[in-house]
Design a protein around this motif. Sequence first.
Motif, mmCIF file in Angstrom:
data_model
loop_
_atom_site.group_PDB
_atom_site.id
_atom_site.type_symbol
_atom_site.label_atom_id
_atom_site.label_comp_id
_atom_site.label_asym_id
_atom_site.label_seq_id
_atom_site.Cartn_x
_atom_site.Cartn_y
_atom_site.Cartn_z
ATOM 1 N N LEU A 1 35.488 63.488 -24.970
ATOM 2 C CA LEU A 1 35.456 62.409 -24.487
ATOM 3 C C LEU A 1 34.354 61.248 -24.877
ATOM 4 N N CYS A 2 34.478 60.147 -24.920
ATOM 5 C CA CYS A 2 33.730 59.287 -25.394
ATOM 6 C C CYS A 2 32.967 58.357 -24.092
ATOM 7 N N LYS A 3 31.732 58.010 -24.347
ATOM 8 C CA LYS A 3 30.814 57.131 -23.386
ATOM 9 C C LYS A 3 30.847 55.736 -24.003
ATOM 10 N N ARG A 4 31.590 55.032 -22.976
ATOM 11 C CA ARG A 4 31.827 53.657 -23.606
ATOM 12 C C ARG A 4 30.522 52.757 -23.660
ATOM 13 N N THR B 1 35.334 58.129 -21.017
ATOM 14 C CA THR B 1 36.616 57.810 -21.366
ATOM 15 C C THR B 1 37.449 58.931 -22.198
ATOM 16 N N LEU B 2 38.554 58.958 -22.287
ATOM 17 C CA LEU B 2 39.471 59.582 -23.176
ATOM 18 C C LEU B 2 39.476 58.470 -24.477
ATOM 19 N N PRO B 3 39.431 58.767 -25.770
ATOM 20 C CA PRO B 3 39.665 57.660 -26.578
ATOM 21 C C PRO B 3 41.090 56.892 -26.391
ATOM 22 N N ALA B 4 41.165 55.532 -26.280
ATOM 23 C CA ALA B 4 42.360 54.658 -25.969
ATOM 24 C C ALA B 4 41.844 53.213 -26.196
ATOM 25 N N GLY B 5 42.856 52.492 -26.611
ATOM 26 C CA GLY B 5 42.562 50.882 -26.790
ATOM 27 C C GLY B 5 43.909 50.315 -26.925
ATOM 28 N N PHE B 6 43.964 49.078 -27.052
ATOM 29 C CA PHE B 6 45.243 48.521 -27.168
ATOM 30 C C PHE B 6 46.060 48.843 -28.291
ATOM 31 N N MET B 7 47.454 49.003 -28.306
ATOM 32 C CA MET B 7 48.464 49.118 -29.309
ATOM 33 C C MET B 7 48.402 47.824 -29.908
ATOM 34 N N GLU B 8 48.363 47.928 -31.462
ATOM 35 C CA GLU B 8 48.447 46.691 -32.339
ATOM 36 C C GLU B 8 49.979 46.671 -32.914
ATOM 37 N N ILE B 9 50.022 45.268 -33.412
ATOM 38 C CA ILE B 9 51.199 44.912 -33.922
ATOM 39 C C ILE B 9 51.582 46.004 -35.256
ATOM 40 N N GLY B 10 52.754 46.213 -35.335
ATOM 41 C CA GLY B 10 53.258 46.969 -36.606
ATOM 42 C C GLY B 10 53.040 48.558 -36.181
ATOM 43 N N GLU C 1 37.175 55.127 -32.275
ATOM 44 C CA GLU C 1 36.331 55.542 -31.082
ATOM 45 C C GLU C 1 35.493 56.900 -31.251
ATOM 46 N N ALA C 2 35.988 57.707 -31.501
ATOM 47 C CA ALA C 2 35.509 59.108 -31.327
ATOM 48 C C ALA C 2 35.113 59.871 -32.821
ATOM 49 N N ALA D 1 30.700 58.698 -32.884
ATOM 50 C CA ALA D 1 30.767 57.621 -31.898
ATOM 51 C C ALA D 1 31.090 56.313 -32.732
ATOM 52 N N GLY D 2 32.114 55.714 -32.265
ATOM 53 C CA GLY D 2 32.592 54.406 -33.159
ATOM 54 C C GLY D 2 31.999 53.320 -32.585
ATOM 55 N N GLU D 3 32.257 51.979 -32.969
ATOM 56 C CA GLU D 3 31.428 50.823 -32.465
ATOM 57 C C GLU D 3 31.488 50.570 -30.796
#
Lengths: 211, 211
Positions: free
Chosen positions: A59-62, A72-81, A95-96, A132-134
């Motif tokens: 898990l990641c702490k936001r 949260t579980l690592p997740a984010g907006f799907m990107e073009i392509g 993220e993780a 931890a990512g950005e």
Amino acid sequence: MNRRPPIQFCSACGHPVELRIPPGDNRERHVCTHCGTIHYQNPRNVLGTVPVWGDQVLLCKRAIEPRLGYWTLPAGFMEIGETTSQAAARETLEEAGAIVDVGALFSLLNVPHVNQVHIFYLAQMREPQFAAGEESLEVALFSEDEIPWDDIAFPTVAKTLRYFFEDRRAGAFGVHLETSTPDAAVPGAPVPSLPVHTAHTEDILTPMLRV
Amino acid sequence: MNRRPPIQFCSACGHPVELRIPPGDNRERHVCTHCGTIHYQNPRNVLGTVPVWGDQVLLCKRAIEPRLGYWTLPAGFMEIGETTSQAAARETLEEAGAIVDVGALFSLLNVPHVNQVHIFYLAQMREPQFAAGEESLEVALFSEDEIPWDDIAFPTVAKTLRYFFEDRRAGAFGVHLETSTPDAAVPGAPVPSLPVHTAHTEDILTPMLRV
């Protein structure tokens, strides 16, 4: 997690738009008063994984709003392509800091009041390595009895984690579909008008049984 | 099926945008030179059903481009404020004039070269009633041996139909995930950079077996 700016001007020619129903359509769209371009708005997919190492989940702490400081579980907006699996793997890495092998589709959770679909895949961590990512303050592995249930960022993440541990105990992973509703009504939120009734798979298998 | 206009101007303030990487991001976005609004682009979901009546499936002959005159399952872009099931039921009503009970999620097919995700649900028709909507020339029920395989509009529709008949014969419906690639390379199409490796469900169930 909603970053959609209001549509006031045409992104193709820069002139003002107005709300009207285009010919052959049945709902209001932002239409350019100059070049006629129709600007459609559609829901967005949030892709993530349930990253597994042994009997633990990552898990990641936001580090960002909304829900800064929650897990949260690592997740984010799907990107073009991208494909959905690629988006899930990329978000897990970003993220993780974890490299995963993406497995089966696990949950598809509609969040219509924010115009999102949250999709999680099961994923196997290659090694017990993460960072931890950005967008994360901290990343950590949790066994089931360590999950910070009161500090989970989003209902779709809590549901996905609960399904995961239930299915693992049962010895079989399913695909889980659900619709999240807001705790309180969101002023101005569009209300879906079409009720959906559920068909049972047996109704569709019946013809086969008659053959 | 791609109706995304180019982004040249800011839809929030009407000033020109430029392509640059925003702080904390890792890819180029259209950013407003005046108000700084970042205009993200994300893939869109196309939702549809496999509408079943007895041993037959309902197909629509397309009245619009692309693939005018070819046969398709009823499907179209998911709209703001909808769930995936509601979008699938609405498209079935709009394109095929059929009221369905939406059942299990059946296929999720990535089409990254056009930035779409195609999602089909199994659906049971309430009655053998249907009618061509604005985007259909004709709507008809087909048994397996009548399917016009050479005249199917999109690969994702052909794949979903083939999975449907295979699963029905096998007596169990699965959830089918796949990525469609273009027959020929599309000039200028973004190329996904992150390969996705597949984890087997057994790898994730192992911890349970050790308990």
